[in-house]
Design a protein around this motif. Structure first.
Motif, short mmCIF file in Angstrom:
data_model
loop_
_atom_site.label_atom_id
_atom_site.label_comp_id
_atom_site.label_asym_id
_atom_site.label_seq_id
_atom_site.Cartn_x
_atom_site.Cartn_y
_atom_site.Cartn_z
N THR B 46 28.90 30.58 32.06
CA THR B 46 28.48 29.52 31.15
C THR B 46 29.33 28.28 31.41
O THR B 46 30.41 28.37 32.02
CB THR B 46 28.69 29.94 29.68
OG1 THR B 46 30.10 30.11 29.47
CG2 THR B 46 27.97 31.26 29.37
N ALA B 47 28.88 27.15 30.93
CA ALA B 47 29.64 25.91 31.09
C ALA B 47 31.00 26.01 30.40
O ALA B 47 32.00 25.51 30.89
CB ALA B 47 28.85 24.73 30.53
N ALA B 48 31.03 26.71 29.26
CA ALA B 48 32.29 26.86 28.53
C ALA B 48 33.30 27.68 29.34
O ALA B 48 34.49 27.38 29.37
CB ALA B 48 32.04 27.54 27.18
N LEU B 67 40.67 32.86 39.54
CA LEU B 67 40.81 32.87 38.08
C LEU B 67 39.56 33.46 37.42
O LEU B 67 39.67 34.19 36.43
CB LEU B 67 41.05 31.44 37.57
CG LEU B 67 42.44 30.88 37.83
CD1 LEU B 67 42.49 29.40 37.49
CD2 LEU B 67 43.49 31.63 37.02
N ALA B 68 38.40 33.13 37.98
CA ALA B 68 37.16 33.65 37.40
C ALA B 68 37.11 35.17 37.48
O ALA B 68 36.65 35.83 36.55
CB ALA B 68 35.96 33.05 38.13
N VAL B 69 37.60 35.72 38.57
CA VAL B 69 37.64 37.18 38.71
C VAL B 69 38.68 37.76 37.76
O VAL B 69 38.44 38.74 37.07
CB VAL B 69 37.95 37.56 40.17
CG1 VAL B 69 38.23 39.05 40.27
CG2 VAL B 69 36.78 37.19 41.07
N ALA B 70 39.85 37.12 37.70
CA ALA B 70 40.93 37.62 36.84
C ALA B 70 40.52 37.63 35.38
O ALA B 70 40.92 38.51 34.61
CB ALA B 70 42.18 36.76 37.03
N MET B 71 39.71 36.67 34.99
CA MET B 71 39.29 36.58 33.59
C MET B 71 38.02 37.37 33.31
O MET B 71 37.51 37.38 32.19
CB MET B 71 39.10 35.11 33.19
CG MET B 71 40.40 34.34 33.18
SD MET B 71 40.20 32.61 32.78
CE MET B 71 39.87 32.69 31.03
N GLY B 72 37.49 38.01 34.35
CA GLY B 72 36.32 38.86 34.15
C GLY B 72 35.00 38.11 34.09
O GLY B 72 33.98 38.69 33.72
N PHE B 73 35.01 36.83 34.44
CA PHE B 73 33.76 36.07 34.39
C PHE B 73 32.89 36.38 35.60
O PHE B 73 31.66 36.32 35.52
CB PHE B 73 34.06 34.57 34.35
CG PHE B 73 34.77 34.11 33.12
CD1 PHE B 73 35.61 33.01 33.16
CD2 PHE B 73 34.62 34.77 31.90
CE1 PHE B 73 36.27 32.56 32.03
CE2 PHE B 73 35.28 34.34 30.77
CZ PHE B 73 36.11 33.24 30.83
N LEU B 74 33.54 36.60 36.74
CA LEU B 74 32.81 36.88 37.97
C LEU B 74 33.41 38.10 38.66
O LEU B 74 34.58 38.43 38.44
CB LEU B 74 32.89 35.69 38.94
CG LEU B 74 32.24 34.37 38.54
CD1 LEU B 74 32.58 33.30 39.59
CD2 LEU B 74 30.72 34.52 38.42
N THR B 75 32.59 38.72 39.51
CA THR B 75 33.13 39.76 40.39
C THR B 75 33.48 39.11 41.71
O THR B 75 33.05 37.99 42.01
CB THR B 75 32.08 40.85 40.64
OG1 THR B 75 30.98 40.26 41.35
CG2 THR B 75 31.58 41.46 39.32
N SER B 76 34.26 39.83 42.53
CA SER B 76 34.62 39.29 43.85
C SER B 76 33.39 39.06 44.70
O SER B 76 33.31 38.09 45.46
CB SER B 76 35.55 40.28 44.57
OG SER B 76 36.72 40.44 43.84
N VAL B 77 32.42 39.94 44.55
CA VAL B 77 31.18 39.80 45.32
C VAL B 77 30.45 38.51 44.93
O VAL B 77 29.96 37.77 45.79
CB VAL B 77 30.26 41.03 45.09
CG1 VAL B 77 28.89 40.80 45.67
CG2 VAL B 77 30.90 42.28 45.70
#
Lengths: 127, 292
Positions: B46-48, B67-77
């Motif tokens: 999301t934008a937020a 950071l996105a992976v660390a925060m669970g927003f995205l997977t490495s894939v």
């Protein structure tokens, strides 16, 4: 609405903080450009909360924080630092700061910390 | 980012002039889409969430994807997929140069080969675009011995913070400057003390100072007054604060003195160890680093 004193040697930071705080409806009742001025001015304005820059020329923010708390042990002081280092933040908290925010200042984070400190320390909106 | 260094190589060799280089870098920039925007566009963030990570990047010197992976927003894939789509949409500087007819494709290929050979940049360097490895080939801190890595990291941090705080991706390093300081430049510096002692700062002309100050403050500034000087000082302060945080992650405890801004006439202190010319879209300045 809280009455706030801003302590920072940087005009840019004072302006930025003032802009954020006034936009949120708070009143900036005093600005101090160094630690000694903060200690001298605190009794004159008795703000609800103080934002205190940690790294300043002359008297440090930590020493200014101690000086204000010596006068008013109940003073609400938020430490503001460019350093994300644990020991600096810990030192500020150990010496009586109620919370901290890191530079660069993020508006939502500053206001969130400010409101938390005020709420936790009995500040009422009608004050 | 290898494109930026290649672009400045062409500038140094006199193959492109300043105006041409800035035009091709702007053309490259106008096409490259940020990872966060891509993530929102395909509906995986999301934008937020993107905004949260951008804010975090300002105090932690880490890549968006990490950071996105660390925060669970995205997977490495998902990060890899987004990076691939970003690269595919990237208008390379080489294409921009040929599109503007500044060089033929053959000339670009020759210059690129010469650039890689001169700086020892291998194909794998180019493919991974490891920024630190590229900086090491362009800037020489070897005389700093065991502290060299810290200086390379510092220079890389300046570049990333220029993007984060000054919105200027056209940020290029060229070789260490050994020339004399031009007359009447502004020198903003700050002492980092503790487990390491480092003086870090910028030397710049007035127009560059005003632009950095305005971009960091977020409002137009037309004269060098207390506000402008404080703004530049705060940009350095924030940058050095993040650097000190990274040092503490390595077990090195440091403190910052308040930044100092002065008008510098003539040469600065001859004890200065390193000077690195950096180029932005609004002018050049030098990073000045001195180790105790």
């Amino acid at each position: 609405m809280a009455r706030i004193m801003i302590v920072d040697d940087s005009m840019m930071m004072r302006n930025t903080l003032r802009r954020i705080l006034e936009k949120a409806g708070h009143a900036v009742v005093e600005e101090a450009v160094n630690g000694q001025q903060a200690i001298d001015n605190y009794p004159k304005c008795l703000p609800d909360l103080v934002t205190m820059d940690i790294t300043m020329p002359g008297l440090s923010g930590i020493d200014a924080l101690k000086g204000i708390l010596e006068y008013d042990p109940q003073a609400n002081i938020i430490a503001v630092s460019a350093l994300g280092q644990k020991h600096i933040v810990f030192e500020a908290l150990q010496n009586g700061a109620k919370n901290y925010v890191l530079k660069p200042i993020h508006e939502d984070k500053l206001l969130s910390v400010l409101e938390m400190v005020l709420e936790q320390n009995g500040f009422a909106e009608s004050h | 980012m290898l494109n930026q260094y290649f672009g400045h190589y062409l500038l140094n060799k006199g193959i492109l002039n300043n105006v041409q280089l800035r035009e091709v870098l702007d053309a490259e920039r106008s096409v490259k889409v940020k990872l966060g925007l891509l993530a929102v566009n395909v509906g995986v963030m999301t934008a937020a969430q993107v905004e949260d990570i951008h804010n975090l990047q300002r105090t932690r010197d880490q890549r968006f994807g990490d950071l996105a992976v660390a925060m669970g927003f995205l997977t490495s894939v998902q990060v890899d997929q987004l990076l691939t789509s970003q690269q595919e949409g990237h208008l390379s500087i080489m294409q921009a140069i040929t599109d503007k007819n500044y060089m033929t494709l053959s000339a670009v290929e020759t210059a690129l080969s010469d650039f890689r050979e001169e700086y020892g940049i291998t194909t794998s360097d180019a493919e991974t675009e490891d920024e630190t490895e590229i900086i090491k080939k362009l800037v020489d801190f070897s005389s700093a011995a065991d502290k060299a890595d810290l200086l390379y990291n510092y220079v890389g941090l300046i570049k990333r913070n220029a993007v984060r705080f000054l919105d200027d991706p056209s940020f290029i390093f060229i070789q260490n400057s050994t020339g004399k300081a031009a007359q009447s430049k502004w020198f903003v510096s700050q002492q980092i003390i503790g487990d390491i002692t480092l003086s870090a700062g910028f030397l710049m002309e007035e127009s560059v100072l005003l632009e950095i100050a305005a971009r960091f403050y977020g409002e137009k500034l037309t004269r060098v007054d207390e506000l402008a000087l404080d703004s530049v000082g705060e940009f350095l302060n924030v940058n050095n604060g993040v650097f000190c945080s990274s040092l503490s992650d390595r077990g090195l405890m440091t403190d910052l003195q308040p930044p100092v801004v002065i008008k510098q006439d003539g040469e600065i202190d001859k004890a200065v160890n390193y000077r690195v010319n950096t180029a932005t879209s609004f002018g050049d300045f030098e990073i000045i680093l001195s180790l105790a």
